[in-house]
Scaffold this active site. Structure first.
Site, PDB file in Angstrom:
ATOM      1  N   ASP B 202     106.628  91.425  30.555  1.00  0.00           N
ATOM      2  CA  ASP B 202     105.578  91.517  31.576  1.00  0.00           C
ATOM      3  C   ASP B 202     104.388  92.338  31.093  1.00  0.00           C
ATOM      4  OD1 ASP B 202     104.402  90.780  33.936  1.00  0.00           O
ATOM      5  OD2 ASP B 202     105.438  92.244  35.183  1.00  0.00           O
ATOM      6  N   LYS B 204     100.789  93.392  30.436  1.00  0.00           N
ATOM      7  CA  LYS B 204      99.475  93.173  31.055  1.00  0.00           C
ATOM      8  C   LYS B 204      98.859  94.551  31.291  1.00  0.00           C
ATOM      9  CE  LYS B 204     101.624  92.781  35.649  1.00  0.00           C
ATOM     10  NZ  LYS B 204     101.635  92.083  36.942  1.00  0.00           N
ATOM     11  N   ASN B 207     100.366  97.161  33.649  1.00  0.00           N
ATOM     12  CA  ASN B 207     101.623  97.846  33.343  1.00  0.00           C
ATOM     13  C   ASN B 207     101.495  98.847  32.206  1.00  0.00           C
ATOM     14  OD1 ASN B 207     103.018  96.596  35.362  1.00  0.00           O
ATOM     15  ND2 ASN B 207     103.917  95.002  34.062  1.00  0.00           N
ATOM     16  N   ASP B 220     107.014  99.917  34.168  1.00  0.00           N
ATOM     17  CA  ASP B 220     107.568  98.758  34.879  1.00  0.00           C
ATOM     18  C   ASP B 220     108.386  97.844  33.972  1.00  0.00           C
ATOM     19  OD1 ASP B 220     108.327  96.862  36.630  1.00  0.00           O
ATOM     20  OD2 ASP B 220     106.360  96.579  37.535  1.00  0.00           O
ATOM     21  N   THR B 238     103.758  87.379  34.500  1.00  0.00           N
ATOM     22  CA  THR B 238     102.546  87.297  35.312  1.00  0.00           C
ATOM     23  C   THR B 238     101.817  86.025  34.893  1.00  0.00           C
ATOM     24  OG1 THR B 238     102.447  89.679  35.570  1.00  0.00           O
ATOM     25  CG2 THR B 238     100.365  88.496  35.795  1.00  0.00           C
TER      26      THR B 238
END
Lengths: 420, 394
Positions: B202, B204, B207, B220, B238
């Site tokens: 994840d 991005k 995070n 996260d 995402t």
């Protein structure tokens, strides 16, 4: 028939913050590069913004593409020597002690928050924080067939062909092989809609099914709030109508996202075909899993690859494409440039050369061919002709060079045209 | 002392690991509170990301604290919210003399975790964070605990806020800043992949947090999973950052993080990700097609690394092809990076956040108060019977 625009909703992006949803309409397909030009004006003013003095994080508009031309420390002159593009003396290797003197004045600590945020941004890209998405976890069962079989709902040939046309332009279906496609079509379940004004899906609700319209028309409504509201105008505006051969709700095949629109039946009697996400993804997963296991098992038997580690073989398995040839078909033509390497998966094939009566070599399951032209960038030395129906696993030139490097020597040692 | 903080209802819920009776109860709680209170600040323990597993003094991190209670903490302010989690700035009660000793407390309601089918993901998150605790570029799990309704993860507080906020505010980062951050993320991915076989899944800007020194902290780990060389099939991530093989459900592995790194570098330099549309299905269509368009101002090496990382076929993707992460680090885009200096945090970060005091929350956005508990999904006896054993690790 299947108008592409019918197969998806032009409306509110569920990942969008509502305050953006009105301002971004209609410009979603414009090139991102125009946007970048547009905000150049903004950048002229940003460094003077008192609340973000240290906008070294911002683009220094170097433009020319020279690395580190602009001083990342926001005007600190001491960095000039390091930032001169000299590869040996990098900014990164400066000691923290060198930094501190010239860091002092220009580098006030930054705050990312405050009133100026968002100012001057082009408004067609959604700048909001993006939400993570997740589907149900699926695990392939190594045991195989016993646990799950895809649902099968009988359809006529005619229905199958219409359904196939309806989804063939959809990218989620476009890459399926024949077998997967058939399994997916078989899994579609008929959903009769017995009356007018039936809400098939409601904007804002959880979405688990994808639908294809067999007959009847359906109206699409979008409420600007992102969810259908109670009351007479609660559905929002009608944005489009879906005709037979169209489809809707495709995002539900990926994960459970709120429906982007409400869809209502228009005719007194209509027919839909439905597919749920878990079934769809399960079919894709099982077929991918089986294919991989098949390749890995096959590659294990290939003597050429015996010296590779299991994960190296598994990377090769990833890069292979299966191609079928009918008996008598030519797989490789003598004299052509070499662009791929082949492993024979099933069937038998012969190598033949112009001017030679009998095959110069025969191949069966587990054998390989096509490596010579790739090893030395020479034209194909012989033609390969399918003796029976043949299945080959093809590895393109790039994959060959990258993945088979470790066994190149073994391939070079192989002997040809030696009578056996 | 302090018997009133031991609530009978919570005492019974979490089945405890076998231990000697003397260690149970209040003594244990005091020990765990002391542990949390004395954990050294991040910048003091970040020595070498690859030796933390051997440092005995760091082994106390990431423990399952069976004695710790929510009532031992004061929740000060919300730092972030997710679909089923809320992160608070928190302080230990009775630690007035250490007013500046604050934590980030991630709270997950069990009922929501179950409803959103995230039980496995939450378990993976705790397990991964415990395994990597102490890494200089990853948020540190100090301890985890549970009560009747919720799961808790006590983490280091990272006062710089999200890289996302800095990026949106600056519109885009310059080459230096982008390379610096991309390099720290590359080292973090390398560590997760090579040392733990963990796919983060994840990546991005949302995070990635900035610590007080301007270095990155990956947070996260809700989708992190130990996959090693195997394949996994659950779609997660995402939309803008999903790799093509995740969309196709053809099985994905560690290579998804290298794809996401390519998207991240692009977003740093350009200000928005390469694949975007209002309609998520059109994003996915662009992703599987894999055609990245570059602004003409983008430097050749930057284009090249993004193209190499964003190869739709994972077997051709930089980072996943032979040579692994070393090939990424050797790319021309990172020519100016002295990896050794970066590794030992000898270089100051390109953005130094303004942090007035250790509990300063000025770099985080404002979030609305949590909803009234009575309006939330209840954790029924039924759910509890079925799922409680799965939360035992906490």
């Amino acid at each position: 028939m299947a108008d592409n625009s019918n197969s998806s909703f032009p409306g509110t992006n569920p990942f969008l913050h509502t305050d953006f949803s009105t301002s971004i309409k209609g410009d979603a397909h414009s090139s991102p590069f125009q946007k970048i030009e547009e905000e150049d004006e903004f950048e002229v003013t940003s460094p003077t913004d008192a609340t973000f003095k240290r906008s070294n994080a911002g683009d220094n508009s170097t433009g020319g593409g020279v690395f580190f031309k602009g001083d990342a420390f926001g005007g600190g002159s001491g960095g000039g020597g390091g930032g001169g593009g000299n590869g040996n003396h990098s900014l990164f290797s400066r000691s923290p002690f060198d930094q501190s003197p010239n860091e002092g004045s220009p580098s006030e600590p930054s705050r990312p928050t405050g009133a100026a945020a968002g100012q001057g941004f082009p408004n067609n890209y959604a700048l909001g924080r993006r939400t993570s998405v997740s589907a149900e976890s699926l695990n392939p069962t190594s045991a195989g067939s016993d646990s799950w079989t895809p649902p099968f709902h009988v359809k006529s040939e005619e229905q199958l062909s219409r359904l196939k046309t309806a989804v063939s332009s959809n990218f989620l279906f476009a890459h399926l092989d024949d077998e997967q496609f058939k399994t997916v079509l078989d899994a579609l379940v008929e959903k009769p809609i017995p009356a007018k004004d039936i809400k098939v899906i409601t904007q804002g609700d959880a979405g688990d099914f994808f639908y294809i319209v067999e007959d009847g028309h359906f109206d699409i409504y979008i409420h600007p709030s992102g969810a259908a509201q109670p009351g007479p105008d609660g559905l929002g505006n009608k944005v489009s109508t879906i005709a037979p051969g169209g489809s809707f709700g495709e995002l539900a095949l990926m994960y459970n996202a709120p429906r982007a629109a409400t869809v209502i039946s228009v005719d007194p009697k209509s027919t839909l075909w439905a597919l749920d996400r878990v079934t769809f993804r399960r079919i894709l997963m099982d077929s991918a899993f089986q294919r991989r296991r098949m390749y890995e098992a096959f590659l294990e038997e290939v003597p050429l690859l015996a010296s590779l580690k299991p994960y190296e073989r598994s990377k090769i398995a990833d890069a292979l494409d299966t191609i079928k040839f009918a008996a008598g078909a030519t797989i490789i033509t003598e004299g052509d440039p070499g662009d791929a390497f082949y492993l024979l998966e099933a069937g038998e094939a012969d190598a033949v050369k112009e001017g030679v009566d009998r095959p110069v070599k025969s191949y069966r399951r587990g054998d390989y061919f096509g490596e010579l032209a790739l090893l030395d960038d020479k034209p194909r030395a012989a033609s390969i002709v399918a003796k029976t129906e043949v299945k080959v696993a093809r590895l393109g030139r790039d994959g060959f060079k990258r993945l088979l490097g470790p066994v190149e020597e073994i391939m070079r040692r192989a002997e040809y045209e030696k009578p056996e | 002392m302090a018997t009133e903080t031991v609530e009978p209802s919570t005492r019974n819920t979490a089945p405890r690991a076998p231990m000697s009776p003397a260690k149970d109860g209040i003594y244990e709680k005091e020990k765990e509170k002391t542990l949390a209170a004395t954990v050294r600040p991040a910048h003091q323990r970040a020595v070498n990301p690859f030796v933390i597993t051997q440092r005995s003094e760091e082994k106390q991190l990431g423990v399952s604290a069976k004695g710790l209670r929510l009532s031992d903490l004061v929740l000060i302010k919300t730092l972030g919210t997710g679909t089923f989690a809320r992160v608070w700035l928190a302080r230990l009660k009775g630690e007035e003399e250490r007013k500046n000793k604050v934590f980030a407390l991630k709270v997950l309601r069990k009922a929501d975790v179950i409803k959103l089918k995230q039980v496995e993901h939450v378990r993976n998150e705790r397990k991964t964070l415990a395994a990597v605790a102490g890494h200089p570029f990853i948020t540190t799990l100090i301890a985890s605990f549970t009560d009747e309704q919720s799961l808790y993860m006590l983490l280091d507080y990272c006062p710089g806020g999200e890289i996302f906020s800095y990026l949106r505010r600056a519109r885009r980062f310059n080459e230096y800043t982008s390379i610096f951050y991309a390099a720290e993320i590359t080292m973090t991915i390398e560590f997760l992949h090579d040392v733990h076989g963990v796919a983060y899944r994840d990546l991005k800007p949302e995070n990635i947090l900035l610590d007080a020194d301007g270095h990155l902290r990956l947070v996260d780990f809700g989708f992190a999973k130990q996959v090693g060389n195997r394949e996994t099939y659950t779609l997660c991530g995402t939309p803008e950052y999903l790799a093509p093989e995740v969309i196709h459900n053809s099985g994905h592995g560690l290579a998804v993080d290298w794809w996401a790194l390519g998207i991240l570098i692009y977003e740093f330099l350009v200000g928005q990700p390469p694949f975007w549309d209002q309609n998520p299905m059109r994003i996915y269509e662009q992703i599987v097609e894999g055609h990245v368009r570059f602004p003409h101002s983008m430097a050749p090496a930057a284009r090249d690394i993004v193209s190499a990382l964003c190869k739709t076929n994972p077997s051709e993707r930089l980072g996943h092809i032979s040579g692994g992460s070393a090939r990424v680090k050797a790319h021309a885009f990172f020519n100016s990076v002295n990896w050794d200096d970066l590794y030992y945090r000898r270089i100051k970060g390109p953005i130094i956040p303004r942090v007035d005091h250790p509990a300063d929350t000025g770099n985080f956005e404002e979030y609305p108060d949590p909803p009234d508990p009575s309006s939330q999904t209840p954790y029924t006896e039924d759910l509890k019977r079925k799922y409680e054993p799965l939360f035992n690790d906490f």
